[in-house]
Motif scaffolding. Structure first.
Motif, PDB file in Angstrom:
ATOM      1  N   VAL A   4       0.839  -1.195   0.000  1.00 42.54           N
ATOM      2  CA  VAL A   4       0.000   0.000   0.000  1.00 42.54           C
ATOM      3  C   VAL A   4       0.872   1.242   0.000  1.00 42.54           C
ATOM      4  O   VAL A   4       0.541   2.244  -0.621  1.00 42.54           O
ATOM      5  CB  VAL A   4      -0.958  -0.022   1.216  1.00 42.54           C
ATOM      6  CG1 VAL A   4      -1.627   1.315   1.420  1.00 42.54           C
ATOM      7  CG2 VAL A   4      -1.991  -1.110   1.038  1.00 42.54           C
ATOM      8  N   ASN A   5       2.030   1.183   0.661  1.00 46.27           N
ATOM      9  CA  ASN A   5       2.931   2.326   0.745  1.00 46.27           C
ATOM     10  C   ASN A   5       3.758   2.522  -0.520  1.00 46.27           C
ATOM     11  O   ASN A   5       4.513   3.477  -0.608  1.00 46.27           O
ATOM     12  CB  ASN A   5       3.860   2.172   1.945  1.00 46.27           C
ATOM     13  CG  ASN A   5       3.115   2.294   3.251  1.00 46.27           C
ATOM     14  OD1 ASN A   5       2.076   2.932   3.318  1.00 46.27           O
ATOM     15  ND2 ASN A   5       3.630   1.670   4.284  1.00 46.27           N
ATOM     16  N   ALA A   6       3.660   1.624  -1.484  1.00 40.07           N
ATOM     17  CA  ALA A   6       4.430   1.735  -2.720  1.00 40.07           C
ATOM     18  C   ALA A   6       3.815   2.809  -3.620  1.00 40.07           C
ATOM     19  O   ALA A   6       2.607   2.988  -3.671  1.00 40.07           O
ATOM     20  CB  ALA A   6       4.455   0.401  -3.450  1.00 40.07           C
ATOM     21  N   GLN A   7       4.690   3.534  -4.336  1.00 45.35           N
ATOM     22  CA  GLN A   7       4.260   4.568  -5.272  1.00 45.35           C
ATOM     23  C   GLN A   7       4.641   4.140  -6.682  1.00 45.35           C
ATOM     24  O   GLN A   7       5.719   3.596  -6.899  1.00 45.35           O
ATOM     25  CB  GLN A   7       4.958   5.890  -4.962  1.00 45.35           C
ATOM     26  CG  GLN A   7       4.692   6.430  -3.597  1.00 45.35           C
ATOM     27  CD  GLN A   7       5.495   7.701  -3.352  1.00 45.35           C
ATOM     28  OE1 GLN A   7       5.664   8.521  -4.247  1.00 45.35           O
ATOM     29  NE2 GLN A   7       6.000   7.858  -2.142  1.00 45.35           N
ATOM     30  N   VAL A  59       7.720   1.907  -6.360  1.00 44.38           N
ATOM     31  CA  VAL A  59       8.834   2.201  -5.452  1.00 44.38           C
ATOM     32  C   VAL A  59       8.320   2.166  -4.037  1.00 44.38           C
ATOM     33  O   VAL A  59       7.256   2.701  -3.742  1.00 44.38           O
ATOM     34  CB  VAL A  59       9.414   3.616  -5.725  1.00 44.38           C
ATOM     35  CG1 VAL A  59      10.514   3.943  -4.746  1.00 44.38           C
ATOM     36  CG2 VAL A  59       9.888   3.751  -7.127  1.00 44.38           C
ATOM     37  N   ARG A  60       9.098   1.547  -3.157  1.00 47.05           N
ATOM     38  CA  ARG A  60       8.753   1.601  -1.733  1.00 47.05           C
ATOM     39  C   ARG A  60      10.002   1.829  -0.900  1.00 47.05           C
ATOM     40  O   ARG A  60      11.104   1.401  -1.269  1.00 47.05           O
ATOM     41  CB  ARG A  60       7.986   0.374  -1.271  1.00 47.05           C
ATOM     42  CG  ARG A  60       8.725  -0.889  -1.274  1.00 47.05           C
ATOM     43  CD  ARG A  60       7.792  -2.073  -0.925  1.00 47.05           C
ATOM     44  NE  ARG A  60       8.544  -3.290  -0.932  1.00 47.05           N
ATOM     45  CZ  ARG A  60       8.988  -3.897   0.151  1.00 47.05           C
ATOM     46  NH1 ARG A  60       8.731  -3.392   1.339  1.00 47.05           N
ATOM     47  NH2 ARG A  60       9.685  -5.009   0.071  1.00 47.05           N
ATOM     48  N   ASN A  61       9.817   2.532   0.178  1.00 50.22           N
ATOM     49  CA  ASN A  61      10.900   2.886   1.076  1.00 50.22           C
ATOM     50  C   ASN A  61      11.198   1.696   1.993  1.00 50.22           C
ATOM     51  O   ASN A  61      10.290   1.080   2.533  1.00 50.22           O
ATOM     52  CB  ASN A  61      10.478   4.101   1.899  1.00 50.22           C
ATOM     53  CG  ASN A  61      11.554   4.604   2.797  1.00 50.22           C
ATOM     54  OD1 ASN A  61      12.744   4.340   2.585  1.00 50.22           O
ATOM     55  ND2 ASN A  61      11.178   5.346   3.817  1.00 50.22           N
ATOM     56  N   LEU A  62      12.462   1.374   2.176  1.00 58.82           N
ATOM     57  CA  LEU A  62      12.857   0.291   3.070  1.00 58.82           C
ATOM     58  C   LEU A  62      13.425   0.818   4.384  1.00 58.82           C
ATOM     59  O   LEU A  62      13.790   0.036   5.253  1.00 58.82           O
ATOM     60  CB  LEU A  62      13.900  -0.610   2.384  1.00 58.82           C
ATOM     61  CG  LEU A  62      13.439  -1.305   1.119  1.00 58.82           C
ATOM     62  CD1 LEU A  62      14.582  -2.090   0.505  1.00 58.82           C
ATOM     63  CD2 LEU A  62      12.260  -2.206   1.387  1.00 58.82           C
TER      64      LEU A  62
END
Length: 169
Positions: free
Chosen positions: A20-23, A165-168
Protein backbone atom coordinates in the motif's frame (compact mmCIF):
# COMPACT_ATOMS: atom_id res chain seq x y z
CA UNK A 1 -2.82 -23.31 16.64
CA UNK A 2 -4.36 -20.02 17.67
CA UNK A 3 -0.91 -18.37 17.80
CA UNK A 4 -0.12 -19.65 14.32
CA UNK A 5 -3.29 -18.01 13.05
CA UNK A 6 -2.31 -14.66 14.61
CA UNK A 7 1.20 -14.89 13.15
CA UNK A 8 -0.29 -15.58 9.72
CA UNK A 9 -2.69 -12.62 10.00
CA UNK A 10 0.19 -10.35 11.10
CA UNK A 11 2.30 -11.50 8.13
CA UNK A 12 -0.54 -10.82 5.66
CA UNK A 13 -1.21 -7.41 7.22
CA UNK A 14 2.45 -6.36 7.10
CA UNK A 15 2.80 -7.53 3.47
CA UNK A 16 -0.29 -5.57 2.43
CA UNK A 17 0.97 -2.50 4.32
CA UNK A 18 4.27 -2.63 2.39
CA UNK A 19 2.49 -2.70 -0.97
CA UNK A 20 0.00 0.00 0.00
CA UNK A 21 2.93 2.33 0.74
CA UNK A 22 4.43 1.73 -2.72
CA UNK A 23 4.26 4.57 -5.27
CA UNK A 24 4.04 4.05 -9.03
CA UNK A 25 6.98 5.37 -11.09
CA UNK A 26 7.36 5.58 -14.89
CA UNK A 27 10.24 6.02 -17.34
CA UNK A 28 12.23 9.20 -16.70
CA UNK A 29 10.25 10.10 -13.58
CA UNK A 30 11.76 11.16 -10.25
CA UNK A 31 9.90 10.63 -6.98
CA UNK A 32 10.62 11.98 -3.50
CA UNK A 33 10.55 9.15 -0.98
CA UNK A 34 11.38 10.01 2.64
CA UNK A 35 14.07 12.59 1.79
CA UNK A 36 15.47 10.61 -1.14
CA UNK A 37 15.03 11.30 -4.87
CA UNK A 38 14.38 8.04 -6.74
CA UNK A 39 14.77 8.06 -10.54
CA UNK A 40 13.79 5.25 -12.92
CA UNK A 41 14.85 5.09 -16.61
CA UNK A 42 14.47 2.64 -19.47
CA UNK A 43 17.83 2.37 -21.25
CA UNK A 44 17.08 -0.16 -23.98
CA UNK A 45 14.21 -2.27 -25.35
CA UNK A 46 14.32 -5.33 -27.58
CA UNK A 47 11.87 -8.07 -28.52
CA UNK A 48 12.81 -11.64 -27.68
CA UNK A 49 11.26 -15.09 -27.57
CA UNK A 50 11.43 -17.31 -24.50
CA UNK A 51 9.75 -20.70 -24.32
CA UNK A 52 8.04 -20.06 -27.67
CA UNK A 53 6.33 -16.89 -26.41
CA UNK A 54 7.16 -13.31 -27.45
CA UNK A 55 8.41 -10.90 -24.78
CA UNK A 56 9.90 -7.43 -24.52
CA UNK A 57 13.29 -7.19 -22.80
CA UNK A 58 14.00 -3.88 -21.07
CA UNK A 59 17.34 -2.79 -19.68
CA UNK A 60 16.50 -0.34 -16.91
CA UNK A 61 18.39 1.88 -14.52
CA UNK A 62 17.44 3.18 -11.09
CA UNK A 63 19.14 5.69 -8.86
CA UNK A 64 18.55 7.17 -5.45
CA UNK A 65 19.99 10.46 -4.19
CA UNK A 66 19.93 11.52 -0.55
CA UNK A 67 18.41 15.02 -0.73
CA UNK A 68 17.90 15.34 3.01
CA UNK A 69 20.33 16.51 5.67
CA UNK A 70 20.10 13.07 7.29
CA UNK A 71 22.82 10.47 6.80
CA UNK A 72 22.12 6.75 7.10
CA UNK A 73 24.75 4.66 8.92
CA UNK A 74 25.06 1.09 10.13
CA UNK A 75 28.21 0.59 12.15
CA UNK A 76 29.35 -2.97 12.60
CA UNK A 77 30.35 -3.96 16.11
CA UNK A 78 32.21 -7.19 15.42
CA UNK A 79 33.40 -9.34 12.55
CA UNK A 80 31.83 -11.36 11.04
CA UNK A 81 28.50 -9.65 11.51
CA UNK A 82 25.76 -10.44 9.03
CA UNK A 83 23.75 -7.36 8.09
CA UNK A 84 20.73 -7.81 5.86
CA UNK A 85 18.88 -4.51 6.26
CA UNK A 86 21.10 -2.23 4.14
CA UNK A 87 18.41 -1.55 1.53
CA UNK A 88 17.18 2.02 1.05
CA UNK A 89 14.47 1.71 -1.60
CA UNK A 90 13.10 -1.12 -3.69
CA UNK A 91 11.69 -0.85 -7.21
CA UNK A 92 9.34 -3.75 -8.03
CA UNK A 93 8.34 -4.53 -11.62
CA UNK A 94 4.86 -5.96 -11.15
CA UNK A 95 4.52 -7.41 -14.64
CA UNK A 96 8.07 -8.81 -14.96
CA UNK A 97 8.12 -12.53 -15.69
CA UNK A 98 11.58 -13.35 -14.37
CA UNK A 99 12.15 -15.45 -17.51
CA UNK A 100 15.74 -16.38 -18.40
CA UNK A 101 16.82 -15.64 -14.81
CA UNK A 102 16.16 -11.90 -15.13
CA UNK A 103 15.14 -9.50 -12.38
CA UNK A 104 11.73 -8.69 -11.01
CA UNK A 105 12.99 -5.89 -8.77
CA UNK A 106 15.91 -3.59 -8.03
CA UNK A 107 16.98 -2.94 -4.46
CA UNK A 108 19.21 0.09 -3.98
CA UNK A 109 21.48 -0.47 -0.97
CA UNK A 110 23.82 1.59 1.18
CA UNK A 111 27.51 1.81 0.30
CA UNK A 112 29.99 -0.36 2.17
CA UNK A 113 32.95 1.27 3.91
CA UNK A 114 35.94 -1.03 3.42
CA UNK A 115 38.81 -0.87 5.90
CA UNK A 116 42.18 -2.48 5.16
CA UNK A 117 43.28 -4.39 8.25
CA UNK A 118 46.91 -5.46 8.71
CA UNK A 119 47.47 -8.72 10.53
CA UNK A 120 50.55 -10.76 11.35
CA UNK A 121 50.84 -14.52 10.90
CA UNK A 122 53.30 -17.27 10.10
CA UNK A 123 53.31 -18.46 6.48
CA UNK A 124 53.82 -22.07 5.31
CA UNK A 125 57.60 -21.79 5.54
CA UNK A 126 57.41 -20.64 9.17
CA UNK A 127 58.33 -17.04 8.38
CA UNK A 128 56.49 -14.25 10.28
CA UNK A 129 54.71 -12.00 7.72
CA UNK A 130 52.31 -9.08 7.67
CA UNK A 131 49.27 -9.26 5.40
CA UNK A 132 46.36 -6.96 4.58
CA UNK A 133 42.76 -8.07 4.40
CA UNK A 134 39.81 -5.82 3.43
CA UNK A 135 37.02 -5.78 6.03
CA UNK A 136 33.60 -4.09 5.88
CA UNK A 137 33.50 -1.60 8.75
CA UNK A 138 30.11 -0.01 8.16
CA UNK A 139 27.43 0.84 5.64
CA UNK A 140 26.55 4.46 4.87
CA UNK A 141 24.47 6.78 2.69
CA UNK A 142 25.50 10.38 3.29
CA UNK A 143 23.63 13.55 2.38
CA UNK A 144 24.15 14.28 -1.33
CA UNK A 145 25.28 10.72 -2.19
CA UNK A 146 23.83 8.89 -5.20
CA UNK A 147 23.53 5.13 -5.68
CA UNK A 148 22.80 3.57 -9.11
CA UNK A 149 21.93 0.08 -10.28
CA UNK A 150 20.84 -1.58 -13.53
CA UNK A 151 18.60 -4.57 -14.19
CA UNK A 152 16.89 -6.40 -17.01
CA UNK A 153 13.11 -6.85 -16.89
CA UNK A 154 11.30 -9.20 -19.27
CA UNK A 155 7.61 -8.34 -19.65
CA UNK A 156 4.87 -9.67 -21.94
CA UNK A 157 5.16 -8.26 -25.46
CA UNK A 158 3.40 -4.93 -25.94
CA UNK A 159 3.59 -3.99 -22.25
CA UNK A 160 5.91 -1.50 -20.56
CA UNK A 161 7.40 -2.24 -17.15
CA UNK A 162 4.85 -1.50 -14.41
CA UNK A 163 7.17 -0.33 -11.61
CA UNK A 164 6.46 0.71 -8.02
CA UNK A 165 8.83 2.20 -5.45
CA UNK A 166 8.75 1.60 -1.73
CA UNK A 167 10.90 2.89 1.08
CA UNK A 168 12.86 0.29 3.07
CA UNK A 169 14.09 2.71 5.77
Amino acid sequence: MKNLFYVFIFYIFSTITNYVNAQKITDGQTLEVNGMSVTFSILNKESIEAGGKPYDRYKVSASVKNTSDKSYNIRLSSFPQIVSNIGLVELDCINATGAKLTSKKIQLKMKAQIINVTYSAYDKSGKFTNSIIPVTGSYYFDSGDTINDDAIFIVPQGEKPDVTVRNLR
